[in-house]
Design a protein around this motif. Structure first.
Motif, PDB file in Angstrom:
ATOM      1  N   GLU A  77       0.775  -1.278   0.002  1.00  0.00           N
ATOM      2  CA  GLU A  77       0.076  -0.287  -0.042  1.00  0.00           C
ATOM      3  C   GLU A  77       0.901   1.036   0.018  1.00  0.00           C
ATOM      4  OE1 GLU A  77      -2.923   1.991   3.290  1.00  0.00           O
ATOM      5  OE2 GLU A  77      -3.035  -0.127   2.877  1.00  0.00           O
ATOM      6  N   ARG A  78       0.554   2.103  -0.946  1.00  0.00           N
ATOM      7  CA  ARG A  78       1.308   3.469  -0.956  1.00  0.00           C
ATOM      8  C   ARG A  78       1.381   3.960   0.327  1.00  0.00           C
ATOM      9  NH1 ARG A  78       2.861   6.625  -5.226  1.00  0.00           N
ATOM     10  NH2 ARG A  78       1.270   5.418  -6.590  1.00  0.00           N
ATOM     11  N   GLY A  79       2.847   4.499   0.991  1.00  0.00           N
ATOM     12  CA  GLY A  79       2.963   5.176   2.022  1.00  0.00           C
ATOM     13  C   GLY A  79       2.695   4.240   3.327  1.00  0.00           C
ATOM     14  N   ALA A  80       2.709   2.839   3.070  1.00  0.00           N
ATOM     15  CA  ALA A  80       2.923   1.864   4.263  1.00  0.00           C
ATOM     16  C   ALA A  80       4.232   1.731   4.581  1.00  0.00           C
ATOM     17  CB  ALA A  80       2.033   0.805   4.168  1.00  0.00           C
ATOM     18  N   PRO A  81       4.488   1.802   5.904  1.00  0.00           N
ATOM     19  CA  PRO A  81       6.012   1.495   6.265  1.00  0.00           C
ATOM     20  C   PRO A  81       6.516   0.210   5.915  1.00  0.00           C
ATOM     21  CG  PRO A  81       4.600   2.621   8.264  1.00  0.00           C
ATOM     22  CD  PRO A  81       3.948   2.325   7.251  1.00  0.00           C
ATOM     23  N   ILE A  82       7.607   0.004   5.389  1.00  0.00           N
ATOM     24  CA  ILE A  82       8.197  -1.251   5.167  1.00  0.00           C
ATOM     25  C   ILE A  82       8.767  -1.994   6.363  1.00  0.00           C
ATOM     26  CG2 ILE A  82       9.911  -2.454   3.641  1.00  0.00           C
ATOM     27  CD1 ILE A  82       7.824  -0.969   1.971  1.00  0.00           C
ATOM     28  N   LYS A  83       8.230  -3.305   6.354  1.00  0.00           N
ATOM     29  CA  LYS A  83       8.463  -3.993   7.697  1.00  0.00           C
ATOM     30  C   LYS A  83       9.851  -4.780   7.491  1.00  0.00           C
ATOM     31  CE  LYS A  83       3.766  -5.043   8.707  1.00  0.00           C
ATOM     32  NZ  LYS A  83       2.561  -6.150   8.988  1.00  0.00           N
ATOM     33  N   CYS A  84      10.534  -4.949   8.763  1.00  0.00           N
ATOM     34  CA  CYS A  84      11.820  -5.657   8.621  1.00  0.00           C
ATOM     35  C   CYS A  84      11.297  -7.179   8.115  1.00  0.00           C
ATOM     36  CB  CYS A  84      12.432  -5.750   9.960  1.00  0.00           C
ATOM     37  SG  CYS A  84      13.021  -4.088  10.449  1.00  0.00           S
ATOM     38  N   GLY A  85      12.035  -7.976   7.295  1.00  0.00           N
ATOM     39  CA  GLY A  85      11.574  -9.119   6.740  1.00  0.00           C
ATOM     40  C   GLY A  85      10.752  -9.025   5.435  1.00  0.00           C
ATOM     41  N   ASP A  88      13.583 -10.564  -9.132  1.00  0.00           N
ATOM     42  CA  ASP A  88      13.614  -9.351  -8.652  1.00  0.00           C
ATOM     43  C   ASP A  88      13.552  -9.011  -7.429  1.00  0.00           C
ATOM     44  OD1 ASP A  88      14.000  -8.884 -11.554  1.00  0.00           O
ATOM     45  OD2 ASP A  88      12.037  -8.215 -11.945  1.00  0.00           O
ATOM     46  N   VAL A  89      13.167  -9.792  -6.374  1.00  0.00           N
ATOM     47  CA  VAL A  89      12.578  -9.739  -5.197  1.00  0.00           C
ATOM     48  C   VAL A  89      13.637 -10.013  -3.962  1.00  0.00           C
ATOM     49  CG1 VAL A  89      11.046 -10.559  -3.336  1.00  0.00           C
ATOM     50  CG2 VAL A  89      10.372 -10.669  -5.807  1.00  0.00           C
ATOM     51  N   TRP A  90      13.721  -8.961  -3.155  1.00  0.00           N
ATOM     52  CA  TRP A  90      14.632  -8.854  -2.203  1.00  0.00           C
ATOM     53  C   TRP A  90      13.791  -8.793  -0.829  1.00  0.00           C
ATOM     54  CZ3 TRP A  90      20.064  -8.933  -3.582  1.00  0.00           C
ATOM     55  CH2 TRP A  90      20.286  -8.569  -4.718  1.00  0.00           C
ATOM     56  N   THR A  91      14.468  -9.048   0.425  1.00  0.00           N
ATOM     57  CA  THR A  91      13.975  -9.012   1.748  1.00  0.00           C
ATOM     58  C   THR A  91      14.583  -7.948   2.316  1.00  0.00           C
ATOM     59  OG1 THR A  91      15.236 -10.798   2.608  1.00  0.00           O
ATOM     60  CG2 THR A  91      12.800 -11.253   1.830  1.00  0.00           C
ATOM     61  N   VAL A  92      14.218  -7.199   3.072  1.00  0.00           N
ATOM     62  CA  VAL A  92      14.845  -6.027   3.868  1.00  0.00           C
ATOM     63  C   VAL A  92      15.206  -6.659   5.290  1.00  0.00           C
ATOM     64  CG1 VAL A  92      14.953  -3.964   4.835  1.00  0.00           C
ATOM     65  CG2 VAL A  92      13.589  -4.364   2.694  1.00  0.00           C
ATOM     66  N   GLN A  93      16.339  -6.726   5.845  1.00  0.00           N
ATOM     67  CA  GLN A  93      16.836  -7.135   7.113  1.00  0.00           C
ATOM     68  C   GLN A  93      17.302  -5.810   7.844  1.00  0.00           C
ATOM     69  OE1 GLN A  93      19.686 -10.408   6.774  1.00  0.00           O
ATOM     70  NE2 GLN A  93      18.335 -11.724   6.253  1.00  0.00           N
ATOM     71  N   CYS A  94      16.376  -5.838   8.772  1.00  0.00           N
ATOM     72  CA  CYS A  94      16.865  -4.668   9.749  1.00  0.00           C
ATOM     73  C   CYS A  94      16.310  -5.309  11.157  1.00  0.00           C
ATOM     74  CB  CYS A  94      15.989  -3.692   9.288  1.00  0.00           C
ATOM     75  SG  CYS A  94      14.233  -3.748   9.067  1.00  0.00           S
ATOM     76  N   SER A  95      16.580  -4.383  12.182  1.00  0.00           N
ATOM     77  CA  SER A  95      16.686  -4.793  13.546  1.00  0.00           C
ATOM     78  C   SER A  95      15.281  -4.607  14.360  1.00  0.00           C
ATOM     79  CB  SER A  95      17.801  -4.310  14.526  1.00  0.00           C
ATOM     80  OG  SER A  95      17.651  -2.546  14.539  1.00  0.00           O
ATOM     81  N   GLY A  96      14.567  -3.766  13.844  1.00  0.00           N
ATOM     82  CA  GLY A  96      13.227  -3.492  14.526  1.00  0.00           C
ATOM     83  C   GLY A  96      11.883  -4.184  14.207  1.00  0.00           C
ATOM     84  N   THR A  97      10.834  -3.307  13.890  1.00  0.00           N
ATOM     85  CA  THR A  97       9.678  -3.687  13.311  1.00  0.00           C
ATOM     86  C   THR A  97       9.828  -3.307  11.913  1.00  0.00           C
ATOM     87  OG1 THR A  97       8.467  -3.790  15.403  1.00  0.00           O
ATOM     88  CG2 THR A  97       7.194  -3.549  13.444  1.00  0.00           C
ATOM     89  N   TYR A  98       9.931  -2.050  11.738  1.00  0.00           N
ATOM     90  CA  TYR A  98       9.940  -1.401  10.436  1.00  0.00           C
ATOM     91  C   TYR A  98      11.513  -0.882  10.035  1.00  0.00           C
ATOM     92  CZ  TYR A  98       4.928  -1.239  11.275  1.00  0.00           C
ATOM     93  OH  TYR A  98       3.692  -1.582  11.572  1.00  0.00           O
TER      94      TYR A  98
END
Length: 234
Positions: free
Chosen positions: A107-115, A157-167
């Motif tokens: 959804e446009r403007g939705a925060p990207i989640k970790c994972g 073309d698909v990647w997952t975002v790896q970060c430490s929190g929720t977003y």
């Protein structure tokens, strides 16, 4: 401080649009930029997340280069559009759009989640950040290219975002792990010669390390759909 959001929506962003107007073939990209600008959150707010639809530059924090692409093909390997790292902070070919994966838009403007699984689409050429089992030309790691047409490519073309929190936070260094081959988007410093002299090789590495941290820098960050009053998907 989120001054990176303020600057592109004012002088820097206006100059970028003017540059685009010099080329008729870029009018479609210009229309996209104008549309995004009208939705840009240009305030220094407490909303610190990277959102779906945001247009950003990504800095490799180890080697201080921004993720970059251009209409230059690899001379070996896949022969697809090359992806590199550049030191310049003001090159329009370093803007990438954050999108949902195929058949599962965000959804446009939705925060990207970790994972979360995302696509990273090059603004000027409309091709997606991509990797596959070809050997990269300089380091013999896994080749990273830009692939597809008008934002549509394939499952690689698909990647997952790896970060430490929720977003995914704007000022956080994150990793991008490829969904299909499980490599990490990386830079280790190798430099190209002609025709892209001085640009760094970007490739995939099988292990997480200090070469594969990326941070958002300059960019246009999209407001939440709740603020806009509608629910577009990307």
């Amino acid at each position: 401080m989120l001054t990176d959001c303020i600057i592109p929506c004012a002088e820097h962003f206006l100059q970028l649009m003017l540059n685009k107007m010099r080329s008729v073939r870029c009018l479609g990209r210009l229309a996209l930029l104008v549309f995004i600008a009208l939705q840009c959150d240009c305030r220094d707010t407490e909303f610190n997340y990277v959102t779906c639809g945001s247009l950003v530059k990504l800095l490799n924090t180890r080697h201080n280069v921004r993720l970059h692409s251009h209409d230059v093909k690899y001379g070996s390997g896949s022969g697809q559009q090359s992806v590199t790292g550049v030191e310049s902070s003001d090159d329009a070919n370093s803007y990438w759009r954050i999108r949902g994966k195929p058949n599962a838009p965000c959804e446009r403007g939705a925060p990207i989640k970790c994972g979360q699984a995302i696509r990273i689409t090059h603004m000027n050429t409309g091709r997606n950040l991509h990797t596959h089992h070809f050997v990269s030309p300089l380091s013999s790691n896994q080749e990273v290219s830009a692939f597809g047409e008008n934002g549509e490519g394939d499952d690689l073309d698909v990647w997952t975002v790896q970060c430490s929190g929720t977003y995914w936070e704007r000022d956080e260094a994150v990793r991008f792990k490829h969904k299909g081959t499980e490599v990490f988007l990386s830079v280790t410093g190798e430099q190209y010669n002609h025709p892209i002299r001085g640009q760094r090789e970007v490739h995939g590495m099988p292990h997480a390390n200090h070469h594969n941290y990326w941070k958002t820098m300059e960019g246009v960050f999209i407001k939440t759909s709740a603020e806009l009053g509608h629910h577009d998907e990307l």
